[in-house]
Enzyme design. Sequence first.
Site, mmCIF file in Angstrom:
data_model
loop_
_atom_site.group_PDB
_atom_site.id
_atom_site.type_symbol
_atom_site.label_atom_id
_atom_site.label_comp_id
_atom_site.label_asym_id
_atom_site.label_seq_id
_atom_site.Cartn_x
_atom_site.Cartn_y
_atom_site.Cartn_z
ATOM 1 N N HIS A 321 0.812 -1.176 0.040
ATOM 2 C CA HIS A 321 -0.070 0.116 -0.176
ATOM 3 C C HIS A 321 0.871 1.361 -0.077
ATOM 4 O O HIS A 321 1.851 1.270 0.532
ATOM 5 C CB HIS A 321 -0.796 -0.216 1.263
ATOM 6 N N ASP A 379 -8.111 -5.111 0.169
ATOM 7 C CA ASP A 379 -8.639 -6.060 -0.747
ATOM 8 C C ASP A 379 -8.149 -7.568 -0.560
ATOM 9 O O ASP A 379 -8.626 -8.386 -1.403
ATOM 10 C CB ASP A 379 -8.202 -5.576 -2.115
HETATM 11 N N1 CMC Z 1 4.307 -7.672 -4.928
HETATM 12 C C1 CMC Z 1 5.303 -7.665 -5.155
HETATM 13 N N2 CMC Z 1 6.093 -6.478 -4.770
HETATM 14 C C2 CMC Z 1 5.633 -5.554 -4.475
HETATM 15 C C3 CMC Z 1 4.285 -5.268 -4.318
HETATM 16 C C4 CMC Z 1 3.441 -6.375 -4.439
HETATM 17 N N3 CMC Z 1 2.059 -6.318 -4.130
HETATM 18 N N4 CMC Z 1 3.725 -4.071 -4.010
HETATM 19 C C5 CMC Z 1 5.034 -3.314 -3.805
HETATM 20 N N5 CMC Z 1 5.847 -4.200 -4.095
HETATM 21 C C6 CMC Z 1 7.323 -3.705 -4.229
HETATM 22 C C7 CMC Z 1 7.714 -2.877 -5.441
HETATM 23 O O1 CMC Z 1 8.179 -3.563 -6.763
HETATM 24 C C8 CMC Z 1 8.667 -1.974 -5.004
HETATM 25 O O2 CMC Z 1 10.001 -2.794 -5.045
HETATM 26 P P1 CMC Z 1 11.509 -1.883 -5.011
HETATM 27 O O3 CMC Z 1 11.723 -1.179 -3.999
HETATM 28 O O4 CMC Z 1 12.691 -3.392 -5.058
HETATM 29 O O5 CMC Z 1 11.307 -1.394 -6.474
HETATM 30 C C9 CMC Z 1 8.371 -1.745 -3.369
HETATM 31 O O6 CMC Z 1 7.825 -2.991 -3.045
HETATM 32 C C10 CMC Z 1 7.765 -0.709 -3.006
HETATM 33 O O7 CMC Z 1 6.493 -0.472 -4.027
HETATM 34 P P2 CMC Z 1 5.930 0.444 -4.988
HETATM 35 O O8 CMC Z 1 5.345 0.072 -6.215
HETATM 36 O O9 CMC Z 1 6.875 1.791 -4.956
HETATM 37 O O10 CMC Z 1 4.757 1.477 -3.756
HETATM 38 P P3 CMC Z 1 3.582 2.158 -4.408
HETATM 39 O O11 CMC Z 1 3.165 2.803 -3.075
HETATM 40 O O12 CMC Z 1 3.728 2.793 -5.566
HETATM 41 O O13 CMC Z 1 2.391 1.197 -4.791
HETATM 42 C C11 CMC Z 1 0.516 -0.380 -4.782
HETATM 43 C C12 CMC Z 1 1.324 0.673 -4.043
HETATM 44 C C13 CMC Z 1 -0.576 -0.635 -3.874
HETATM 45 C C14 CMC Z 1 0.191 0.091 -5.901
HETATM 46 C C15 CMC Z 1 1.328 -1.664 -4.825
HETATM 47 O O14 CMC Z 1 1.793 -2.076 -3.337
HETATM 48 C C16 CMC Z 1 0.811 -2.741 -5.622
HETATM 49 O O15 CMC Z 1 0.774 -2.792 -6.831
HETATM 50 N N6 CMC Z 1 0.046 -3.658 -4.827
HETATM 51 C C17 CMC Z 1 -0.872 -4.858 -5.585
HETATM 52 C C18 CMC Z 1 -2.113 -4.092 -6.102
HETATM 53 C C19 CMC Z 1 -2.925 -3.901 -4.711
HETATM 54 O O16 CMC Z 1 -3.082 -4.937 -3.843
HETATM 55 N N7 CMC Z 1 -3.513 -2.875 -4.870
HETATM 56 C C20 CMC Z 1 -4.641 -2.403 -3.831
HETATM 57 C C21 CMC Z 1 -4.192 -1.295 -2.740
HETATM 58 S S1 CMC Z 1 -5.023 -1.243 -1.363
HETATM 59 C C22 CMC Z 1 -6.809 -0.703 -2.032
HETATM 60 C C23 CMC Z 1 -6.692 0.364 -2.653
HETATM 61 O O17 CMC Z 1 -6.149 1.495 -2.645
HETATM 62 O O18 CMC Z 1 -7.628 0.776 -3.662
#
Ligand code: CMC
Length: 444
Positions: A321, A379
């Site tokens: 998140h 989720d």
């Molecule tokens: N699985 C694997 N790696 C992950 C995941 C995941 N679900 N989420 C983040 N990472 C890694 C990412 O690759 C990055 O790694 P590195 O530092 O080595 O590059 C690190 O963790 C930080 O992630 P980020 O993408 O910079 O984080 P963000 O804040 O931009 O993204 C997120 C947040 C929710 C989009 C992401 O965690 C994600 O894609 N999660 C899966 C989709 C999901 O469950 N979405 C629902 C979010 S909660 C409900 C809502 O808001 O609607």
Amino acid sequence: MQRALPDLTITPPVAGEKVTLVLHADGKQYDLPVLGGTHGPKVIDVRRLYAETGYFTYDPGFLSTANCDSAITYIDGDRGILLHRGYPIEELAAHADFLEVCYLLLYGKLPTPSELADFGYVIGHHSMVHEQFKRFFAGFRRDAHPMAVMVGTVGALSAFYHDKIDITDPEARMVSTHRLIAKMPTICAMAFKYSLGRPFMYPRNDLSYAANFLRMAFGIPAEPYVVNPVLTRAINRFLVLHADHEQNASTATVRIAGSSRANPYACVAAGITALWGPDHGGANEAVVNMLEEIGNKDRIPLYIKRAKDKNDSFRLTGFGHRVYKNYDPRAAILRESCHEVLAELGKTDEPLFALALELERIALDDDYFVQRKLFPNVDFYSGIMLRAIGFPTAMFPPLFALGRTIGWIAQWKEMIEASDQHIARPRQRYIGEAIRPYVPIAER
Ligand code: CMC
């Protein structure tokens, strides 16, 4: 008994505190004012930065940028705390009816019994949709995704209820707000019924918000509908948990759309669009699809490996998140709801739930997820509960939209009523071609 509240740092307004910016390029210094809030980090006010320095700030994805003042919701992501108007989400989820939470988000206080009764009466008064509205559904393919149907039909409300669409009129704003809260369950259930080819059910105002929705979704005109208190409580809790989440992508979209003074139905339709993506409200649907793809516990290590592989686009949906770097408090509550719903329905051996619990256990023991502070989010468990109740995966995002409508509309109202409201207009860093003369087609 009153639960002990977490000790949150108070960040009072700061008198005269400034941050000094030194621009080495011209050797000048600029003092930027610092603003305090109630909780959370202080904020550097950069509104005059461009006028005074000629520089923009650069922050794609709003990683460090506050887009507004808000008094509705507060999240402490490091500690996994979520407050609505100061009340912890755990307490609201345990005790509050969804309409109470709607009242709280809109008016800033919990209603008294008579205020809640009056509010319920007003919402009930608006719960039906115009008869002609039904014809909209017939324009969609019957296998259309219900989110597509929601975007179209909610946007179309502005064509039916334009008598109260003047956003400069506080009374009109309030009527539109009530209409959205009241009609959303009706429209959401209609989208579901349309996908099944079953008759639409009219709302019943003597039922609670959650029970009325369940009846419109699963009832049929030919038979009486028997309210199940456990499932009603689960849906009520689901709606409370999804009610608001400060400046997430869909809420920011609603605010940005509304900043141009667009009508609230159009703004909420824009919010539904932003919510639909698998990184936001579409994640609940994607989680169940992912669990089905994983299939059994033996295959979990393979998918954990894929989630960690930077050359593989696969991510563990339902994990991670932007704000929570701790367990999402909503996920913990929904995991409990899964237990309750599955027990009520005699499905305690539901394989998808067992798989999700095992996936969580393995991920939370894995260095990759521990170091990046990736925990289950809202989720991760919600889809399992909704599926057990009888909703197909495509209905999960519309249910999220149903719960979030109050957050969108409360934030929209807060924005419209703010004293310093401006049209949202981000800046950019231009990295395209430098200026060049037009080349006539014969010379290219
Ligand atoms: N699985 C694997 N790696 C992950 C995941 C995941 N679900 N989420 C983040 N990472 C890694 C990412 O690759 C990055 O790694 P590195 O530092 O080595 O590059 C690190 O963790 C930080 O992630 P980020 O993408 O910079 O984080 P963000 O804040 O931009 O993204 C997120 C947040 C929710 C989009 C992401 O965690 C994600 O894609 N999660 C899966 C989709 C999901 O469950 N979405 C629902 C979010 S909660 C409900 C809502 O808001 O609607």
